[in-house]
Design an enzyme around this catalytic site. Sequence first.
Site: not given
Ligand code: ASP
Length: 344
Positions: A17, A94, A169, A281
């Site tokens: 992002t 992610d 995490t 979990q």
């Molecule tokens: N979908 C994006 C990624 O992981 C989310 C982010 O960067 O925050 O590349």
Amino acid sequence: MKRKSEISILIIYTGGTIGMVQDPETGSLVPIDFRHISDHVPELRRSGYQLHSVSFDPVKDSSNVDPGVWIKIAEIIEDRYNDFDGFVILHGTDTMAYSASALSFMLENLSKPVIFTGSQLPIGLLRTDGRDNLITAIEIAAAAGSSGPAVPEVCIYFDNKLTRGNRTTKMSAEHFDAFSSPNYPPLAQVGLHLNYFDNLIRHSTIASDLTVYKTFDTNVAILKLFPGINRNLVQAIINTQGLRGLIVETFGSGNAPTYKWFLDDLIDFNDKGGIILNVTQCHGGSVEMGLYETSRQMMLAGVVSGKDITSEASVTKLMHLLGRYKSKEEVVEGLKISIAGEIS
Ligand code: ASP
């Protein structure tokens, strides 16, 4: 000690992002090149460090990151290891915790900082968190301690928190505070000053050169238990062709149903040479096999305790060990010990 102007940092831009813009046709966010990022952070020119960058081509949303990408990042670090004092990896949030975990296992005897960061909002937006994350990640990668770099580990820096990569995490898709390290404290306090907790930071004790492991075996699966799970599902996963390693995501401190069929299926997989790892979990706490009858049964079925490992570190560690060792015994031994500070 080096002067600021002598410290050199390599920024490796993989995507995420932080460098994304809106696609005019679809309206979705897509990653673009590093120039776009540096144009939005003019402060980089005033940092005082020697900053260099290398960009993936094409850059990726981190949902498309796989072991091939981890190997590429590791190879860039390996090739330029002697030319730089530290490395900053710009990566989507992610799967950042998976990549940071994988790199921590690949880079043996690491003695320089490898700091992952990214952002929740693109760098071009006024309220972006990317600017601060990037600038502070560079500061951390450049920081000196009493005997060498302050943090010679693979870490994640995000929203004023520096955490060990393989302990981290992603817990929020909404908040700037996107990551947590439930079973290991932060490695630094980040406020007006950057205070490093040296007693929590790993310093390679072996005076050997960096060794980079580049083989992964992706014949692994995660079986997340839930009340009512049925045998067809369990068997479909266990009987996956070529499967060598199975992570069972269990309840609480490592508990699973004591249904006869379930234990029989685990025993069968284990007897055929498969490796089973018990990972809880729960976000915090540890597997304690034998505490309850429901986990003692798994122990008897040959299941290995994942202790307090994260899901991200467990799957990358298993792929790494299966790629690194031929024999089941060696893989099991590796799972039981801490390779890069991933278990207590
Ligand atoms: N979908 C994006 C990624 O992981 C989310 C982010 O960067 O925050 O590349």
